[in-house]
Design an enzyme around this catalytic site. Structure first.
Site, PDB file in Angstrom:
ATOM      1  N   LYS A 183       0.904  -1.151   0.000  1.00 39.58           N
ATOM      2  CA  LYS A 183       0.000   0.000   0.000  1.00 39.58           C
ATOM      3  C   LYS A 183       0.938   1.193   0.000  1.00 39.58           C
ATOM      4  O   LYS A 183       1.571   1.520   1.018  1.00 39.58           O
ATOM      5  CB  LYS A 183      -0.887  -0.053   1.231  1.00 39.58           C
ATOM      6  CG  LYS A 183      -2.023   0.954   1.252  1.00 39.58           C
ATOM      7  CD  LYS A 183      -1.512   2.351   1.365  1.00 39.58           C
ATOM      8  CE  LYS A 183      -2.366   3.325   2.074  1.00 39.58           C
ATOM      9  NZ  LYS A 183      -1.692   4.636   2.092  1.00 39.58           N
ATOM     10  N   GLY A 240       4.744   3.058  10.964  1.00 40.94           N
ATOM     11  CA  GLY A 240       4.102   4.372  10.972  1.00 40.94           C
ATOM     12  C   GLY A 240       3.665   4.764  12.357  1.00 40.94           C
ATOM     13  O   GLY A 240       4.279   4.356  13.344  1.00 40.94           O
ATOM     14  N   SER A 241       2.581   5.535  12.403  1.00 43.04           N
ATOM     15  CA  SER A 241       2.135   6.096  13.679  1.00 43.04           C
ATOM     16  C   SER A 241       1.424   5.050  14.535  1.00 43.04           C
ATOM     17  O   SER A 241       0.916   4.043  14.019  1.00 43.04           O
ATOM     18  CB  SER A 241       1.177   7.252  13.408  1.00 43.04           C
ATOM     19  OG  SER A 241       0.038   6.764  12.726  1.00 43.04           O
ATOM     20  N   GLY A 244      -2.289   4.805  13.377  1.00 38.22           N
ATOM     21  CA  GLY A 244      -2.473   4.014  12.151  1.00 38.22           C
ATOM     22  C   GLY A 244      -2.273   2.530  12.414  1.00 38.22           C
ATOM     23  O   GLY A 244      -3.090   1.692  12.005  1.00 38.22           O
ATOM     24  N   GLY A 245      -1.190   2.193  13.091  1.00 43.09           N
ATOM     25  CA  GLY A 245      -0.890   0.782  13.357  1.00 43.09           C
ATOM     26  C   GLY A 245      -1.974   0.130  14.194  1.00 43.09           C
ATOM     27  O   GLY A 245      -2.408  -0.989  13.925  1.00 43.09           O
ATOM     28  N   GLU A 264       5.284  -1.600  13.485  1.00 44.11           N
ATOM     29  CA  GLU A 264       6.384  -0.900  14.162  1.00 44.11           C
ATOM     30  C   GLU A 264       5.976   0.557  14.218  1.00 44.11           C
ATOM     31  O   GLU A 264       5.770   1.173  13.172  1.00 44.11           O
ATOM     32  CB  GLU A 264       7.685  -1.040  13.362  1.00 44.11           C
ATOM     33  CG  GLU A 264       8.141  -2.465  13.156  1.00 44.11           C
ATOM     34  CD  GLU A 264       8.388  -3.193  14.452  1.00 44.11           C
ATOM     35  OE1 GLU A 264       8.875  -2.569  15.402  1.00 44.11           O
ATOM     36  OE2 GLU A 264       8.085  -4.402  14.510  1.00 44.11           O
ATOM     37  N   CYS A 301      12.018   7.340  14.113  1.00 47.26           N
ATOM     38  CA  CYS A 301      11.284   6.627  15.161  1.00 47.26           C
ATOM     39  C   CYS A 301      12.155   6.452  16.401  1.00 47.26           C
ATOM     40  O   CYS A 301      11.643   6.202  17.480  1.00 47.26           O
ATOM     41  CB  CYS A 301      10.815   5.279  14.635  1.00 47.26           C
ATOM     42  SG  CYS A 301      12.110   4.347  13.848  1.00 47.26           S
ATOM     43  N   GLU A 392       4.528  10.845  21.735  1.00 44.94           N
ATOM     44  CA  GLU A 392       5.540  11.187  20.726  1.00 44.94           C
ATOM     45  C   GLU A 392       5.160  12.487  20.023  1.00 44.94           C
ATOM     46  O   GLU A 392       4.017  12.650  19.595  1.00 44.94           O
ATOM     47  CB  GLU A 392       5.630  10.075  19.669  1.00 44.94           C
ATOM     48  CG  GLU A 392       6.657  10.372  18.570  1.00 44.94           C
ATOM     49  CD  GLU A 392       6.557   9.414  17.364  1.00 44.94           C
ATOM     50  OE1 GLU A 392       5.426   9.076  16.963  1.00 44.94           O
ATOM     51  OE2 GLU A 392       7.607   9.046  16.829  1.00 44.94           O
TER      52      GLU A 392
HETATM   53  P1  NAP Z   1       1.181   7.054   9.358  1.00 42.16           P
HETATM   54  O1  NAP Z   1       0.455   8.340   9.216  1.00 42.16           O
HETATM   55  O2  NAP Z   1       0.694   6.112  10.393  1.00 42.16           O
HETATM   56  O3  NAP Z   1       1.144   6.360   7.910  1.00 42.16           O
HETATM   57  C1  NAP Z   1       1.722   5.103   7.624  1.00 42.16           C
HETATM   58  C2  NAP Z   1       0.869   4.386   6.556  1.00 42.16           C
HETATM   59  O4  NAP Z   1      -0.305   3.869   7.180  1.00 42.16           O
HETATM   60  C3  NAP Z   1       0.372   5.281   5.446  1.00 42.16           C
HETATM   61  O5  NAP Z   1       0.357   4.523   4.249  1.00 42.16           O
HETATM   62  C4  NAP Z   1      -1.028   5.634   5.878  1.00 42.16           C
HETATM   63  O6  NAP Z   1      -1.858   5.882   4.771  1.00 42.16           O
HETATM   64  C5  NAP Z   1      -1.481   4.357   6.551  1.00 42.16           C
HETATM   65  N1  NAP Z   1      -2.483   4.606   7.585  1.00 42.16           N
HETATM   66  C6  NAP Z   1      -2.356   5.453   8.640  1.00 42.16           C
HETATM   67  N2  NAP Z   1      -3.456   5.388   9.406  1.00 42.16           N
HETATM   68  C7  NAP Z   1      -4.288   4.482   8.843  1.00 42.16           C
HETATM   69  C8  NAP Z   1      -5.576   3.963   9.171  1.00 42.16           C
HETATM   70  N3  NAP Z   1      -6.228   4.376  10.252  1.00 42.16           N
HETATM   71  N4  NAP Z   1      -6.116   3.043   8.348  1.00 42.16           N
HETATM   72  C9  NAP Z   1      -5.468   2.636   7.249  1.00 42.16           C
HETATM   73  N5  NAP Z   1      -4.257   3.082   6.877  1.00 42.16           N
HETATM   74  C10 NAP Z   1      -3.661   3.978   7.661  1.00 42.16           C
HETATM   75  O7  NAP Z   1       2.726   7.300   9.686  1.00 42.16           O
HETATM   76  P2  NAP Z   1       3.738   8.283   8.945  1.00 42.16           P
HETATM   77  O8  NAP Z   1       3.378   9.698   9.261  1.00 42.16           O
HETATM   78  O9  NAP Z   1       3.842   7.887   7.548  1.00 42.16           O
HETATM   79  O10 NAP Z   1       5.129   7.960   9.685  1.00 42.16           O
HETATM   80  C11 NAP Z   1       5.553   8.634  10.844  1.00 42.16           C
HETATM   81  C12 NAP Z   1       5.425   7.742  12.071  1.00 42.16           C
HETATM   82  O11 NAP Z   1       6.051   6.499  11.834  1.00 42.16           O
HETATM   83  C13 NAP Z   1       6.093   8.295  13.316  1.00 42.16           C
HETATM   84  O12 NAP Z   1       5.254   8.080  14.425  1.00 42.16           O
HETATM   85  C14 NAP Z   1       7.359   7.445  13.455  1.00 42.16           C
HETATM   86  O13 NAP Z   1       7.850   7.346  14.772  1.00 42.16           O
HETATM   87  C15 NAP Z   1       6.864   6.142  12.935  1.00 42.16           C
HETATM   88  N6  NAP Z   1       7.945   5.290  12.446  1.00 42.16           N
HETATM   89  C16 NAP Z   1       8.208   4.130  13.102  1.00 42.16           C
HETATM   90  C17 NAP Z   1       9.255   3.321  12.671  1.00 42.16           C
HETATM   91  C18 NAP Z   1       9.574   2.040  13.380  1.00 42.16           C
HETATM   92  O14 NAP Z   1      10.331   1.258  12.841  1.00 42.16           O
HETATM   93  N7  NAP Z   1       9.046   1.791  14.549  1.00 42.16           N
HETATM   94  C19 NAP Z   1      10.016   3.690  11.551  1.00 42.16           C
HETATM   95  C20 NAP Z   1       9.710   4.875  10.900  1.00 42.16           C
HETATM   96  C21 NAP Z   1       8.652   5.662  11.360  1.00 42.16           C
HETATM   97  P3  NAP Z   1      -2.416   7.364   4.472  1.00 42.16           P
HETATM   98  O15 NAP Z   1      -1.256   8.285   4.597  1.00 42.16           O
HETATM   99  O16 NAP Z   1      -2.959   7.244   3.101  1.00 42.16           O
HETATM  100  O17 NAP Z   1      -3.454   7.613   5.507  1.00 42.16           O
END
Ligand code: NAP
Length: 527
Positions: A183, A240-241, A244-245, A264, A301, A392
């Site tokens: 995706k 991701g967040s 979202g996760g 993650e 992250c 965070e």
């Molecule tokens: P995000 O907003 O959660 O988006 C990640 C993906 O998930 C996107 O494709 C998003 O699609 C999708 N998504 C989010 N919410 C969703 C939902 N409710 N239903 C379905 N799909 C959903 O995260 P981000 O802003 O891209 O990344 C930043 C975050 O990632 C930070 O919190 C960072 O700490 C974390 N991160 C963690 C790691 C790790 O390894 N632990 C590594 C890197 C980053 P859409 O954008 O189309 O909604």
């Protein structure tokens, strides 16, 4: 070269009428490429193809899968400047970072290829029969890891290569024998499509089945949710967040056949600075942490969002030193207006919390989409009582908690939510007196660091990138390093199965010459 189409196996498709564009945060304009949101029909086709491909792909030898992974790495490198330029214009990140992340991505693919070539990762375990055993004969049992089936991968905005289309989740799932449907992340859809082209081309060149890889565009949550609900999808990889996760984890749990979600997520990565280290090395650590907090605009992250120490003159001086260092660091561009919007909003709300002191916020005007770094302090009691201080703030923000004593420090650490990393700044002699602090921290994190910064995640077998919830949804696994493959397999056992019908990994003759556990002993000998 970028078409905005969805990749449904080897087909390209743009049936939908919803489109979107990515954004150049440095120029503050939309990029010209137009992407077509995947339709329900396209989602179905991609998953059906993945399911068909699985029947073939899971039986392809490790050596051939390794060729596929190495070919992906080669194709990514062959994209050369086209990929680097697209990455930079979709993220605002510098060329050096793009090249570094590309190197990491290629290395991950090559590492999994090596793992497949060697072959012992399947954890083959053989207990031979004892027909004469009394009172009942012992059967012949042979167990190994087998792939789960089609995997859906969601990448994060801040790692368009290493945690995205061909990142660690995709590389490990393909290595395990699972077809992958990505995706695509809407903030770097062009980078994603270029990498998808590389994967697709590698798959065709190495004779992989149509459907082993698909890339679906989406700028909203619907496509992702439909993918998670699809009955033929068997596992999810998410970076991701937390919001979202968790939403996708809950979706997967609600299915009639629940499936694993390896998410993650965000983390504030607590750093404990113990008194002796503060006394003698506060300048060194103030410099190191000013850099770590602001690295990549804090968009990691593993960014250190929380520093903790025991109240003292040294701690106060450290805070001032940190402020002095960090105020001189030039702000940098964040990935997207939405990311800087969320950063400024969360920082603004945090600043309104009572008993929080803003020690430093970058004072000068900055260019649009550039983040103004900030550090704050709070006392231990306030931190304990107010959980909204524990969240965070994705960006160059950090809070220093001034604890009353080591008991309060241990209590705070013990009550923190799960984290990817925890760090202790100390001396070997000093740390021995803080065993409670070390234990409390260890219980809440996936990786503990001595005298360093949490930013920087080495790709190595002993790396653990994950942690207790909400750092990840399953603290038993890592998203980085070769053990990441274990998320996409299940153990499968054969009882009294004819030798010639067993997979090569379990045959008496051990034709792959892998290390197996035979009657409790590791060996690569034939039986
Ligand atoms: P995000 O907003 O959660 O988006 C990640 C993906 O998930 C996107 O494709 C998003 O699609 C999708 N998504 C989010 N919410 C969703 C939902 N409710 N239903 C379905 N799909 C959903 O995260 P981000 O802003 O891209 O990344 C930043 C975050 O990632 C930070 O919190 C960072 O700490 C974390 N991160 C963690 C790691 C790790 O390894 N632990 C590594 C890197 C980053 P859409 O954008 O189309 O909604």
């Amino acid at each position: 070269m970028v078409t905005g189409q969805n990749f449904i196996g080897y087909d390209r498709s743009a049936q939908g009428d919803q489109t979107y564009q990515t954004f150049n945060p440095i120029l503050n304009i939309e990029n010209p490429e137009v992407f077509y949101e995947a339709t329900s029909e396209e989602i179905d086709r991609a998953v059906n193809k993945a399911n068909q491909a699985f029947l073939v792909y899971r039986n392809i030898s490790g050596a051939r899968k390794a060729e596929f992974l190495k070919a992906i790495a080669d194709e990514i490198m062959a994209l050369d400047d086209t990929l680097v330029k697209m990455y930079c214009k979709e993220t605002g990140l510098p060329e050096g970072r793009a090249k570094g992340e590309r190197g990491r991505t290629v290395f991950q693919l090559q590492t999994f290829a090596q793992l497949l070539e060697e072959g012992s990762w399947v954890d083959a375990t053989i207990d031979t029969a004892i027909p004469e055993r009394e009172p009942i004969p012992k059967p012949d049992l042979r167990k190994m890891r087998v792939p789960l089936g089609p995997v859906v991968v969601f990448g994060a905005s801040n790692f368009p290569l290493a945690y995205s289309t061909a990142g660690g989740d995709t590389a490990s799932a393909l290595a395990a024998g699972c077809p992958v449907i990505v995706k695509s992340h809407p903030m770097h859809a062009g980078t994603g499509e270029l990498v998808a082209t590389a994967i697709s081309s590698a798959a065709q060149k190495t004779g992989m089945p149509d459907g082993v890889f698909s890339n679906l565009n989406s700028a909203g949550i619907e496509v992702g949710v439909k993918l998670v609900r699809h009955p033929e999808v068997k596992a999810i990889g998410f970076t991701g967040s937390i919001a979202g996760g968790r939403a996708l984890f809950d979706e997967a749990a609600k299915r009639s056949e629940p499936i694993p979600v390896f998410a993650e997520m965000g983390s504030i990565n607590p750093v404990v600075i113990l008194p002796d280290a503060l006394k003698t090395q506060k300048d060194k650590w103030a410099k190191a942490y000013a850099q770590s907090i602001t690295l990549g605009s804090g968009q990691f992250c593993t960014n250190p969002g929380l520093l903790l120490g025991i109240k003292s003159q040294d701690l106060s001086e450290f805070v001032n030193d940190l402020a002095e260092e960090i105020v001189h660091i030039e702000p940098t561009c964040m990935l997207h207006p939405n990311i800087i919007g969320a950063y400024e909003k969360k920082k603004g709300l945090m600043k309104q919390e009572s008993n929080l002191n803003i020690i430093m916020e970058y004072p000068d005007d900055v260019a649009v989409n550039y983040a103004r770094q900030a550090i704050t302090t709070v006392d231990g009691n306030t931190f304990i009582q107010n959980p909204s201080l524990h969240q965070e703030i994705f960006g160059p923000f950090s809070m220093i908690v001034q604890c009353e004593n080591s008991e309060q420090l241990a209590k705070i650490l013990g009550e923190l939510e799960g984290q990817l990393t925890g760090t202790i700044i100390s001396y070997e002699d000093e740390i021995k007196d803080y065993s409670q602090v070390v234990e409390s921290l260890g219980d809440r994190v996936g990786r503990i660091i001595f005298n360093g910064v949490p930013t920087g995640v080495e790709v190595a077998p002993a790396m653990l990138h994950g942690g207790p919830y909400p750092a990840s949804t399953d603290s038993r696994f890592t998203a980085v390093g070769r053990h990441a493959i274990e998320r996409w397999v299940r153990p499968f056992s054969y009882q009294n199965w004819p030798d010639e019908l067993l997979p090569d990994e379990l045959k008496n003759s051990n034709p792959l010459n892998i290390t197996r556990l035979v009657n409790g002993e590791p060996t690569n000998q034939k039986l």
